[in-house]
Design a protein around this motif. Structure first.
Motif, PDB file in Angstrom:
ATOM      1  N   ARG A  29      34.949  38.377  51.252  1.00  0.00           N
ATOM      2  CA  ARG A  29      34.694  39.125  50.020  1.00  0.00           C
ATOM      3  C   ARG A  29      35.962  39.805  49.512  1.00  0.00           C
ATOM      4  O   ARG A  29      36.769  40.310  50.288  1.00  0.00           O
ATOM      5  N   LEU A  30      36.107  39.831  48.202  1.00  0.00           N
ATOM      6  CA  LEU A  30      37.241  40.537  47.587  1.00  0.00           C
ATOM      7  C   LEU A  30      36.864  41.970  47.216  1.00  0.00           C
ATOM      8  O   LEU A  30      37.722  42.819  47.021  1.00  0.00           O
ATOM      9  N   ASP A  31      35.565  42.228  47.120  1.00  0.00           N
ATOM     10  CA  ASP A  31      35.092  43.551  46.713  1.00  0.00           C
ATOM     11  C   ASP A  31      34.621  44.355  47.924  1.00  0.00           C
ATOM     12  O   ASP A  31      34.802  43.940  49.056  1.00  0.00           O
ATOM     13  N   THR A  32      34.000  45.497  47.666  1.00  0.00           N
ATOM     14  CA  THR A  32      33.320  46.258  48.718  1.00  0.00           C
ATOM     15  C   THR A  32      31.879  45.765  48.747  1.00  0.00           C
ATOM     16  O   THR A  32      31.133  46.002  47.788  1.00  0.00           O
ATOM     17  N   PRO A  33      31.446  45.080  49.804  1.00  0.00           N
ATOM     18  CA  PRO A  33      30.167  44.367  49.772  1.00  0.00           C
ATOM     19  C   PRO A  33      28.941  45.265  49.610  1.00  0.00           C
ATOM     20  O   PRO A  33      27.912  44.815  49.142  1.00  0.00           O
ATOM     21  N   TYR A 272      49.648  38.220  55.380  1.00  0.00           N
ATOM     22  CA  TYR A 272      50.003  36.873  54.941  1.00  0.00           C
ATOM     23  C   TYR A 272      48.756  36.009  54.739  1.00  0.00           C
ATOM     24  O   TYR A 272      48.647  35.258  53.768  1.00  0.00           O
ATOM     25  N   ARG A 273      47.813  36.102  55.670  1.00  0.00           N
ATOM     26  CA  ARG A 273      46.587  35.299  55.548  1.00  0.00           C
ATOM     27  C   ARG A 273      45.796  35.686  54.297  1.00  0.00           C
ATOM     28  O   ARG A 273      45.260  34.829  53.602  1.00  0.00           O
ATOM     29  N   LEU A 274      45.716  36.994  54.037  1.00  0.00           N
ATOM     30  CA  LEU A 274      44.974  37.461  52.862  1.00  0.00           C
ATOM     31  C   LEU A 274      45.704  37.100  51.565  1.00  0.00           C
ATOM     32  O   LEU A 274      45.072  36.778  50.558  1.00  0.00           O
ATOM     33  N   GLY A 275      47.029  37.161  51.607  1.00  0.00           N
ATOM     34  CA  GLY A 275      47.808  36.736  50.441  1.00  0.00           C
ATOM     35  C   GLY A 275      47.635  35.257  50.173  1.00  0.00           C
ATOM     36  O   GLY A 275      47.462  34.826  49.020  1.00  0.00           O
ATOM     37  N   PHE A 276      47.692  34.443  51.233  1.00  0.00           N
ATOM     38  CA  PHE A 276      47.463  32.998  51.092  1.00  0.00           C
ATOM     39  C   PHE A 276      46.056  32.725  50.588  1.00  0.00           C
ATOM     40  O   PHE A 276      45.846  31.840  49.749  1.00  0.00           O
ATOM     41  N   ASP A 277      45.086  33.497  51.073  1.00  0.00           N
ATOM     42  CA  ASP A 277      43.706  33.314  50.622  1.00  0.00           C
ATOM     43  C   ASP A 277      43.596  33.560  49.116  1.00  0.00           C
ATOM     44  O   ASP A 277      42.918  32.812  48.395  1.00  0.00           O
ATOM     45  N   ALA A 278      44.285  34.610  48.635  1.00  0.00           N
ATOM     46  CA  ALA A 278      44.284  34.882  47.186  1.00  0.00           C
ATOM     47  C   ALA A 278      44.946  33.730  46.435  1.00  0.00           C
ATOM     48  O   ALA A 278      44.477  33.304  45.368  1.00  0.00           O
ATOM     49  N   TRP A 279      46.042  33.191  47.020  1.00  0.00           N
ATOM     50  CA  TRP A 279      46.733  32.054  46.385  1.00  0.00           C
ATOM     51  C   TRP A 279      45.822  30.824  46.301  1.00  0.00           C
ATOM     52  O   TRP A 279      45.715  30.208  45.235  1.00  0.00           O
ATOM     53  N   GLN A 280      45.162  30.480  47.422  1.00  0.00           N
ATOM     54  CA  GLN A 280      44.361  29.247  47.425  1.00  0.00           C
ATOM     55  C   GLN A 280      43.153  29.369  46.499  1.00  0.00           C
ATOM     56  O   GLN A 280      42.740  28.384  45.893  1.00  0.00           O
ATOM     57  N   ARG A 281      42.596  30.577  46.343  1.00  0.00           N
ATOM     58  CA  ARG A 281      41.480  30.759  45.397  1.00  0.00           C
ATOM     59  C   ARG A 281      41.950  30.480  43.971  1.00  0.00           C
ATOM     60  O   ARG A 281      41.248  29.842  43.185  1.00  0.00           O
ATOM     61  N   SER A 282      43.163  30.978  43.684  1.00  0.00           N
ATOM     62  CA  SER A 282      43.720  30.770  42.345  1.00  0.00           C
ATOM     63  C   SER A 282      44.121  29.312  42.132  1.00  0.00           C
ATOM     64  O   SER A 282      43.797  28.701  41.112  1.00  0.00           O
ATOM     65  N   GLU A 330      51.896  37.915  47.578  1.00  0.00           N
ATOM     66  CA  GLU A 330      52.150  38.789  48.735  1.00  0.00           C
ATOM     67  C   GLU A 330      51.678  40.217  48.485  1.00  0.00           C
ATOM     68  O   GLU A 330      51.002  40.803  49.353  1.00  0.00           O
ATOM     69  N   PRO A 331      51.949  40.818  47.305  1.00  0.00           N
ATOM     70  CA  PRO A 331      51.434  42.178  47.048  1.00  0.00           C
ATOM     71  C   PRO A 331      49.901  42.226  47.066  1.00  0.00           C
ATOM     72  O   PRO A 331      49.319  43.224  47.493  1.00  0.00           O
ATOM     73  N   ILE A 332      49.259  41.130  46.628  1.00  0.00           N
ATOM     74  CA  ILE A 332      47.790  41.076  46.654  1.00  0.00           C
ATOM     75  C   ILE A 332      47.304  41.114  48.105  1.00  0.00           C
ATOM     76  O   ILE A 332      46.333  41.795  48.437  1.00  0.00           O
ATOM     77  N   GLY A 333      48.021  40.382  48.979  1.00  0.00           N
ATOM     78  CA  GLY A 333      47.691  40.390  50.408  1.00  0.00           C
ATOM     79  C   GLY A 333      47.811  41.781  51.004  1.00  0.00           C
ATOM     80  O   GLY A 333      46.963  42.206  51.797  1.00  0.00           O
ATOM     81  N   GLN A 334      48.859  42.508  50.586  1.00  0.00           N
ATOM     82  CA  GLN A 334      49.072  43.871  51.102  1.00  0.00           C
ATOM     83  C   GLN A 334      47.950  44.808  50.657  1.00  0.00           C
ATOM     84  O   GLN A 334      47.437  45.608  51.446  1.00  0.00           O
ATOM     85  N   THR A 335      47.540  44.676  49.400  1.00  0.00           N
ATOM     86  CA  THR A 335      46.449  45.506  48.866  1.00  0.00           C
ATOM     87  C   THR A 335      45.135  45.201  49.573  1.00  0.00           C
ATOM     88  O   THR A 335      44.379  46.111  49.937  1.00  0.00           O
ATOM     89  N   ARG A 336      44.861  43.900  49.784  1.00  0.00           N
ATOM     90  CA  ARG A 336      43.618  43.503  50.449  1.00  0.00           C
ATOM     91  C   ARG A 336      43.610  43.956  51.907  1.00  0.00           C
ATOM     92  O   ARG A 336      42.563  44.344  52.437  1.00  0.00           O
ATOM     93  N   GLN A 341      41.151  47.419  56.021  1.00  0.00           N
ATOM     94  CA  GLN A 341      41.273  48.480  57.031  1.00  0.00           C
ATOM     95  C   GLN A 341      40.237  49.576  56.778  1.00  0.00           C
ATOM     96  O   GLN A 341      39.653  50.123  57.716  1.00  0.00           O
ATOM     97  N   LYS A 342      40.010  49.877  55.506  1.00  0.00           N
ATOM     98  CA  LYS A 342      39.021  50.915  55.153  1.00  0.00           C
ATOM     99  C   LYS A 342      37.598  50.446  55.461  1.00  0.00           C
ATOM    100  O   LYS A 342      36.786  51.203  56.010  1.00  0.00           O
ATOM    101  N   LEU A 343      37.296  49.191  55.110  1.00  0.00           N
ATOM    102  CA  LEU A 343      35.958  48.648  55.398  1.00  0.00           C
ATOM    103  C   LEU A 343      35.701  48.631  56.897  1.00  0.00           C
ATOM    104  O   LEU A 343      34.593  48.955  57.364  1.00  0.00           O
ATOM    105  N   GLU A 344      36.730  48.263  57.667  1.00  0.00           N
ATOM    106  CA  GLU A 344      36.561  48.179  59.118  1.00  0.00           C
ATOM    107  C   GLU A 344      36.456  49.558  59.761  1.00  0.00           C
ATOM    108  O   GLU A 344      35.829  49.713  60.804  1.00  0.00           O
TER     109      GLU A 344
END
Length: 395
Positions: A29-33, A272-282, A330-336, A341-344
């Motif tokens: 999820r990209l949002d707060t579920p 990096y994984r979260l940044g790549f995930d944002a890239w592959q979605r786009s 990469e900045p999107i990955g950092q934000t995600r 961390q907050k959700l966890e």
């Protein structure tokens, strides 16, 4: 209704009530579920400069959702009362603990201190038989150690001969039932940190074999062949909870205690994984998570673009790299990463309760099959976070 069943029902109701806060896929999820159900809590996570996981953070969480603090009401006292029959010799000769790391040796000593004395023991998933070695040395009673790695059996046998201990080894695959003959002749079966299906098999096979006593410290509930958890006890089978492997993993997911370098690499990899995930979605124009296999940690030091190039090759997306450059993500990955961390930090509130739910399921199953059962912690969490012990004796 037994005491264990009463505790289980209260805990089960509480976990069921709040499933939205802990039963979700963090990366998918990209949002707060749970934003629509807990809007004030979601607003808290959006604050700038939030010290996630701090006492002040949790004080605010409990102010907004007082019911989340009640989990501690369901958990028992920290330490299990030591068995009255057992007094552990603390001034053991150093040659007994030779070759065992300090923390592991301390865990073994704490476990043995809470293990009742028996006429003989079966050590389940023994490794080199360190636990059995201490029992054999302490009690001078036969210990039969079962282990599926032959080299570990051989090393354990050599050590037992060196110390002249009544400890024997059998090369056995307990998941194939090769431990049943040993259990049929056992007075007490012991297992320290047997993972997933391994300790589950011990419980089920010991019940069938009518083994008189069991002392088990369960571990790694998610290491199982099934995709969804199959409860052992009748009470847990009646629960409305359906636990996936991801939920079982949460039950043993502690806040990081690794060294700074290891923590830094883990943070970098997740970013990096979260940044790549944002890239592959786009790039794919598909809003769904795409899992990427394990990566050699050395690759992380080569930067985000190199990681993404590798990941795109792994997933057959290399043709899309020309149209959508990696750098913007990469900045999107950092934000995600910060958001996850907050959700966890919220889902971690449910970790102890979820682990206790699983321990109670095992304890109730033994109780249903004619055992008197005690459960509790056999050592302090600082020694090992997997410090639950189930102690059972045929009534």
């Amino acid at each position: 209704m037994t005491s264990l069943q009463q505790r289980f029902q209260s805990l089960d109701t509480w976990l069921n009530t709040h499933t939205q806060l802990w039963q979700f896929d963090t990366f998918a999820r990209l949002d707060t579920p749970w934003e629509n159900v807990y809007p004030e809590l979601a607003a808290l996570l959006k604050r700038e400069n939030l010290d996630t996981g701090s006492e002040a953070f949790y004080a605010e969480v409990f102010r907004l959702c007082p019911d989340l603090k009640t989990a501690s009401n369901f958990l028992p006292p920290d330490l299990l009362d030591p068995s009255p029959q057992r007094t552990l010799t603390h001034d053991l000769p150093s040659y007994v603990s030779a070759g065992i790391k300090g923390r592991k040796w301390s865990q073994i000593q704490a476990f043995v201190a809470h293990t009742p004395t028996a006429n003989n023991y079966v050590e389940w998933c023994a490794g080199k038989g360190h636990l059995g070695k201490l029992l054999a040395f302490q009690d001078n009673k036969p210990v039969h150690s079962l282990e599926w790695q032959k080299t570990l059996c051989e090393a354990g046998e050599q050590e037992a001969k060196r110390l002249n201990l009544p400890q024997t080894f059998t090369h056995a695959d307990v998941l194939k039932g090769e431990g049943r003959p040993a259990l049929a002749n056992a007075h007490c079966a012991v297992a320290l940190h047997a993972c997933g299906d391994l300790h589950r098999e011990l419980i089920e096979q010991a019940v069938t074999a009518n083994t008189a006593m069991l002392c088990i410290s369960p571990c790694c509930y998610h290491l199982t062949q099934v995709s969804h958890y199959q409860p052992l006890s009748h009470s847990a089978q009646q629960s409305a909870l359906t636990l996936r492997q991801a939920d079982l993993k949460l039950a043993v997911k502690e806040v990081a205690t690794a060294g700074k370098r290891e923590q830094r690499l883990k943070q970098l990899e997740l970013t990096y994984r979260l940044g790549f995930d944002a890239w592959q979605r786009s790039a794919r124009q598909q809003d769904e998570y795409l899992p990427v296999p394990s990566v050699q940690k050395a690759l992380l030091n080569q930067g985000f673009a190199t990681f993404c190039q590798w990941a795109a090759e792994q997933k057959g997306l290399i043709d899309l790299t020309a149209k959508t450059p990696f750098e913007d993500f990469e900045p999107i990955g950092q934000t995600r990463y910060q958001h996850i961390q907050k959700l966890e930090a919220i889902s971690q509130l449910f970790r102890p309760a979820l682990e206790y739910w699983l321990v109670l399921d095992r304890a109730m199953y033994l109780e249903e099959n004619g055992y008197q059962v005690e459960i509790g912690k056999f050592c302090d969490k600082s020694l090992t976070p997997r410090n639950w012990m189930i102690r059972a004796e045929r009534a």
